[in-house]
Design a protein around this motif. Structure first.
Motif, PDB file in Angstrom:
ATOM      1  N   PRO A 113       3.782  -3.092 -11.584  1.00 34.96           N
ATOM      2  CA  PRO A 113       5.913  -2.027 -10.492  1.00 34.96           C
ATOM      3  C   PRO A 113       5.647  -1.313 -11.268  1.00 34.96           C
ATOM      4  N   SER A 114       6.006  -0.800 -13.008  1.00 37.37           N
ATOM      5  CA  SER A 114       6.697  -0.010 -13.463  1.00 37.37           C
ATOM      6  C   SER A 114       5.911   1.578 -13.381  1.00 37.37           C
ATOM      7  N   ASP A 115       4.954   1.514 -12.527  1.00 35.78           N
ATOM      8  CA  ASP A 115       4.396   2.842 -12.481  1.00 35.78           C
ATOM      9  C   ASP A 115       4.783   3.863 -12.125  1.00 35.78           C
ATOM     10  N   PRO A 116       4.690   5.089 -12.273  1.00 36.85           N
ATOM     11  CA  PRO A 116       5.684   6.374 -12.303  1.00 36.85           C
ATOM     12  C   PRO A 116       5.707   5.810  -9.968  1.00 36.85           C
TER      13      PRO A 116
ATOM     14  N   TYR B  50      -5.723   7.141  -3.709  1.00 42.63           N
ATOM     15  CA  TYR B  50      -4.946   6.889  -3.543  1.00 42.63           C
ATOM     16  C   TYR B  50      -4.392   5.632  -2.834  1.00 42.63           C
ATOM     17  N   ILE B  51      -5.111   4.800  -2.733  1.00 45.84           N
ATOM     18  CA  ILE B  51      -5.130   3.286  -2.161  1.00 45.84           C
ATOM     19  C   ILE B  51      -4.726   3.071  -3.119  1.00 45.84           C
ATOM     20  N   SER B  52      -5.696   2.623  -3.914  1.00 44.22           N
ATOM     21  CA  SER B  52      -5.490   2.183  -5.195  1.00 44.22           C
ATOM     22  C   SER B  52      -4.252   2.261  -6.126  1.00 44.22           C
ATOM     23  N   MET B  53      -3.670   3.360  -5.736  1.00 47.77           N
ATOM     24  CA  MET B  53      -2.708   3.733  -7.018  1.00 47.77           C
ATOM     25  C   MET B  53      -1.297   2.806  -6.119  1.00 47.77           C
ATOM     26  N   GLY B  54      -1.047   2.654  -4.802  1.00 48.73           N
ATOM     27  CA  GLY B  54       0.092   1.979  -4.179  1.00 48.73           C
ATOM     28  C   GLY B  54       0.020   1.111  -4.366  1.00 48.73           C
ATOM     29  N   LYS B  55      -0.603  -0.133  -4.621  1.00 46.12           N
ATOM     30  CA  LYS B  55      -0.730  -1.249  -5.222  1.00 46.12           C
ATOM     31  C   LYS B  55       0.045  -1.950  -5.813  1.00 46.12           C
ATOM     32  N   ILE B  56       0.726  -3.008  -5.366  1.00 44.02           N
ATOM     33  CA  ILE B  56       1.829  -3.757  -6.455  1.00 44.02           C
ATOM     34  C   ILE B  56       0.920  -5.426  -6.572  1.00 44.02           C
ATOM     35  N   ASP B  57       0.615  -5.986  -8.346  1.00 45.68           N
ATOM     36  CA  ASP B  57       0.483  -7.102  -7.948  1.00 45.68           C
ATOM     37  C   ASP B  57       1.001  -8.179  -7.276  1.00 45.68           C
ATOM     38  N   GLY B  58      -0.237  -8.021  -6.962  1.00 43.77           N
ATOM     39  CA  GLY B  58       0.967  -9.442  -6.299  1.00 43.77           C
ATOM     40  C   GLY B  58       2.306  -9.330  -4.815  1.00 43.77           C
ATOM     41  N   ALA B  59       1.863  -8.212  -4.460  1.00 39.82           N
ATOM     42  CA  ALA B  59       2.951  -7.782  -3.563  1.00 39.82           C
ATOM     43  C   ALA B  59       2.748  -8.149  -2.254  1.00 39.82           C
ATOM     44  N   THR B  60       2.514  -8.336  -0.967  1.00 41.30           N
ATOM     45  CA  THR B  60       1.387  -7.635   0.223  1.00 41.30           C
ATOM     46  C   THR B  60       2.483  -6.063   0.758  1.00 41.30           C
ATOM     47  N   ALA B  61       1.531  -6.098   2.115  1.00 42.93           N
ATOM     48  CA  ALA B  61       1.418  -5.526   3.220  1.00 42.93           C
ATOM     49  C   ALA B  61       2.915  -4.895   2.892  1.00 42.93           C
TER      50      ALA B  61
END
Lengths: 194, 202
Positions: A113-116, B50-61
């Motif tokens: 979550p702390s990615d730029p 790009y899509i994998s950059m936007g992913k956050i662990d344990g997050a939802t859509a």
């Protein structure tokens, strides 16, 4: 990173290599459809359902139909000599790949979550849309239609232009054919006129 | 590099592999349609990057649960109708202030969390602490997909046109035909040049 992730990534890699190796173009197009569908599945796992649906509809659907109709007009097998292994392009590709992988070593960890990328537009669009859009549930739609509305307008312009260009290109062929009585496979005539 | 770090970059490596496969098809295959297929593979792997950059662990859509969204809608516009979401009748949101900026969002989430029924209550998700993945890469890639299909269609139309004129979609055959034509054109030009001085002398 679950087992599903690993399996999908493995299938993606196998499909891509198969497309590179296979000589029958019908089969290659079908594999492209599979490839698009697999990437759509992976996008769903990466929390991007909108992109996933679009990829499934456009990549696996429309694009495959377009490819197949082109194949119907142009013939379905690649020439044998065209499909053999080529060392120089392979070297270029391996070098580029190594450079890219070297570049990824500096990339932030995926899912952190702390990615730029997650920090920069602050406060996040998710919070902002709730007030701005009067409760539109899908944040992606809100950003696409409103905050980046001009971008979407530009995209529509691109699609419109491409559509007109396709029509003009295909129609020009027909007109010329009817004018000259058609000359199948002859490049010499058009070359002379130029 | 530890195992954890390697796993965090694993997506990128697979994407690079896919990208390079597409690149190889584009530069090594002589069939025009095959090149377009390679281009498509390359394109799709860029989307995946790009899509994998936007992913956050344990997050939802990045889709807000209906309760919270409906609460925000009440909050923003008191006159809008919500017959489809009858379950949050007891919110008392009408009395709230006019300020619905960024601060309003948390407030709204708070309200929704206290509603007795609906998605949030049923799933037991803490409405204030839902983590959403980043919506921005999704938006950019949606645009890219549509533009990508436009360029693909254009390329395929050009290939059909090439096939009409040359009778083939193999790059080396097209080059050969071009070279033959060029040679023939030069020969004709040379003949014309040779012939023209004689004409003017007479």
């Amino acid at each position: 990173m679950t087992a599903i992730d690993v399996a999908i990534l493995l299938f993606l890699a196998i499909t891509a290599v198969t497309i590179a190796r296979i000589r029958d173009l019908w089969a290659a197009v079908m594999f492209t459809g599979i490839y698009s569908f697999l990437s759509a599945s992976w996008m769903l796992l990466l929390d991007a359902p909108d992109v996933s649906f679009t990829e499934a509809a456009v990549g696996a659907g429309i694009s495959t139909v377009l490819m197949l109709s082109t194949l119907a007009l142009t013939g379905t097998t690649e020439k044998a000599s065209g499909a053999k292994f080529r060392p120089i392009p392979f070297m270029v590709v391996v070098l580029t790949g190594c450079m890219l992988i070297y570049g990824t070593l500096d990339m932030p960890q995926i899912g952190d979550p702390s990615d730029p990328i997650h920090i920069h537009p602050s406060p996040s669009f998710v919070e902002r849309t709730q007030g701005d859009m009067h409760g539109l549930p899908n944040v992606v739609t809100a950003v696409l239609g409103s905050y980046r509305g001009y971008d979407t307008l530009g995209e529509t312009t691109v699609v419109f232009t491409a559509g007109i260009a396709v029509l003009l290109i295909l129609r020009r062929g027909k007109e010329e054919d009817s004018k000259t009585g058609g000359r199948p496979g002859s490049a010499a005539a058009s070359g002379d006129n130029a | 590099m530890t195992m954890v770090q390697a796993l965090g970059l694993y997506n990128y490596w697979v994407v690079v592999f896919l990208m390079m496969t597409g690149f190889y098809i584009v530069i090594a295959r002589r069939n025009l349609i095959k090149s377009i297929l390679g281009l498509n593979i390359f394109q799709t792997s860029v989307f995946l990057l790009y899509i994998s950059m936007g992913k956050i662990d344990g997050a939802t859509a990045p889709i807000v649960p209906p309760d919270i969204a409906a609460a925000a809608a009440h909050h923003g516009d008191h006159h809008s109708d919500h017959h489809g979401h009858g379950e949050h009748a007891g919110h008392g949101v009408v009395d709230h202030g006019v300020d619905h900026g960024v601060d309003g969002a948390t407030e709204i989430a708070h309200e929704a969390a206290h509603s007795a029924t609906g998605y949030v209550a049923m799933t037991g998700i803490d409405a204030e602490n839902i983590v959403y993945s980043n919506p921005l890469p999704s938006v950019l890639m949606l645009t890219a997909i549509v533009v990508g299909i436009a360029t693909t269609a254009l390329a395929l139309a050009l290939i059909v046109r090439v096939r009409e004129d040359y009778g083939t979609v193999e790059e080396d055959e097209i080059l050969q035909i071009n070279q033959e034509e060029w040679a023939a054109g030069r020969e004709r030009a040379a003949k014309k040049k040779k012939a023209s001085p004689g004409v003017s002398a007479r």
